[in-house]
Design a protein around this motif. Structure first.
Motif, PDB file in Angstrom:
ATOM      1  N   ASP A 151       0.831  -1.213   0.000  1.00 41.74           N
ATOM      2  CA  ASP A 151       0.000   0.000   0.000  1.00 41.74           C
ATOM      3  C   ASP A 151       0.864   1.261   0.000  1.00 41.74           C
ATOM      4  N   VAL A 152       1.951   1.250   0.789  1.00 49.29           N
ATOM      5  CA  VAL A 152       2.842   2.423   0.830  1.00 49.29           C
ATOM      6  C   VAL A 152       3.516   2.610  -0.528  1.00 49.29           C
ATOM      7  N   ALA A 153       3.984   1.506  -1.113  1.00 52.26           N
ATOM      8  CA  ALA A 153       4.657   1.599  -2.417  1.00 52.26           C
ATOM      9  C   ALA A 153       3.698   2.113  -3.487  1.00 52.26           C
ATOM     10  N   ASP A 154       2.441   1.681  -3.401  1.00 46.99           N
ATOM     11  CA  ASP A 154       1.425   2.137  -4.356  1.00 46.99           C
ATOM     12  C   ASP A 154       1.158   3.627  -4.196  1.00 46.99           C
ATOM     13  N   GLN A 214       4.925 -13.189   0.967  1.00 47.71           N
ATOM     14  CA  GLN A 214       4.434 -11.979   0.312  1.00 47.71           C
ATOM     15  C   GLN A 214       4.117 -12.289  -1.159  1.00 47.71           C
ATOM     16  N   PRO A 215       3.219 -11.521  -1.755  1.00 53.12           N
ATOM     17  CA  PRO A 215       2.854 -11.788  -3.154  1.00 53.12           C
ATOM     18  C   PRO A 215       4.003 -11.487  -4.108  1.00 53.12           C
ATOM     19  N   GLY A 216       3.966 -12.117  -5.282  1.00 60.07           N
ATOM     20  CA  GLY A 216       4.993 -11.883  -6.294  1.00 60.07           C
ATOM     21  C   GLY A 216       4.696 -10.662  -7.136  1.00 60.07           C
ATOM     22  N   TRP A 217       3.415 -10.391  -7.352  1.00 62.44           N
ATOM     23  CA  TRP A 217       3.035  -9.244  -8.181  1.00 62.44           C
ATOM     24  C   TRP A 217       2.847  -8.038  -7.274  1.00 62.44           C
ATOM     25  N   VAL A 218       3.851  -7.189  -7.250  1.00 65.04           N
ATOM     26  CA  VAL A 218       3.815  -6.019  -6.363  1.00 65.04           C
ATOM     27  C   VAL A 218       4.275  -4.798  -7.151  1.00 65.04           C
ATOM     28  N   PRO A 219       4.065  -3.597  -6.621  1.00 62.99           N
ATOM     29  CA  PRO A 219       4.544  -2.404  -7.326  1.00 62.99           C
ATOM     30  C   PRO A 219       6.058  -2.500  -7.552  1.00 62.99           C
TER      31      PRO A 219
END
Ligand SMILES: C[S@@+](CC[C@H](N)C(=O)[O-])C[C@H]1O[C@@H](n2cnc3c(N)ncnc32)[C@H](O)[C@@H]1O
Length: 275
Positions: free
Chosen positions: A124-127, A143-148
């Motif tokens: 959320d912070v990265a987004d 943690q998920p692989g698809w992240v910002p």
């Protein structure tokens, strides 16, 4: 506001966490590769994703972390991940929607999230701050692989010596009660891994007792007894569930300035402290 001595800042060149080597593993749950687990605390524990990190432990139908086995009491399976994500929303609602309370400018900031869990806060912070670089660390690689593109995750033990290549502008830790053996050391490591003027924020619940405004807690003696026994169990484990009460002292003792503690009343008590 924290003003650590800039001469003590780590000086090694920055290594992009994306460059971390991923070691292929044919039998990720075999429990082999014990050398990784017996690594001493003196060395940095930030590692490539070797098989032992994925050697999860199973007990009573629940799945637990493999790296630094036994250091954390809660599972890391889907059920627990749902619980952690629910808490993320409870925290945000409690503080009026904020992701953090410290008055830090995250434009181009380096951000560290200790014990990131599912990484929901880091994502959320990265987004929300695409100019920031956000690194989340945890014992479990859940943690998920698809992240910002500005969000990275590492397997690391925040109670070991930190080996980050560059200091941060903001270090954050949430719901770490019951996970911290050495609170003063945690705060000292945060202090020495921050840029001068950087901020450190811990958000947590008061896990060792319940409160009621109208005295009705006395009608729930089993709950009170449960809290007492739970607190005692964590104490014997060596990681206090009521550590949030001590955060302010540990943070001040570590040398931070401009320390502020905010207490929010929710279903259980929640403390946010930043410095
Ligand atoms: C209750 S969860 C909170 C997750 C996240 N901070 C959040 O608020 O959504 C605590 C997390 O801390 C991690 N943890 C516990 N001890 C740790 C340690 N020594 N080093 C790194 N992570 C740790 C656990 O694996 C777990 O994911």
């Amino acid at each position: 506001m924290a003003a650590p001595d800039s001469s003590s800042a780590p000086k090694e060149p920055f290594q992009d966490p994306n460059d971390v080597e991923i070691v292929p593993d044919d039998a990720p749950y075999s429990g082999e590769d014990p050398a990784f687990l017996t690594e001493t605390d003196a060395a940095s524990s930030t590692q490539s994703l070797s098989s032992s990190v994925l050697s999860y432990q199973y007990e009573n139908g629940r799945r637990y972390h493999g790296f630094r086995e036994g250091e954390y009491i809660a599972p890391n399976d889907d059920r627990e991940q749902e619980r952690m994500d629910l808490h993320h929303h409870i925290y945000r609602i409690a503080v009026g929607g904020d992701l953090f309370r410290a008055p830090v400018d995250l434009n181009k900031a380096r951000v560290l999230d200790l014990g990131t869990g599912t990484g929901i806060w880091a994502v959320d912070v990265a987004d929300e701050y695409p100019g920031a670089t956000v690194i989340g660390t945890d014992l479990s690689p859940i943690q998920p692989g698809w992240v910002p593109p500005n969000c990275f995750f590492e397997v690391d033990d925040f109670e070991s010596d930190w080996g980050f290549s560059r200091p941060f502008n903001f270090i954050h830790g949430r719901t770490l009660a019951g996970s911290v053996r050495d609170g003063p050391r945690l705060c000292q490591q945060a202090y020495s891994n921050l840029q001068p003027g950087g901020w450190f924020e811990l958000a947590d619940f008061l896990g060792d007792e319940f409160f009621s405004d109208d005295g009705t807690l006395q009608n729930a003696p089993s709950l009170v007894e449960w809290a007492r026994l739970n607190t005692e169990a964590f104490h014997r484990f060596g990681k206090e569930i009521g550590i949030a009460k001590d955060y302010k002292k540990h943070i001040i003792d570590a040398g931070f300035k401009n320390v502020r503690e905010e207490v929010y009343k929710v279903r259980t008590f929640l403390t946010v402290i930043f410095a």
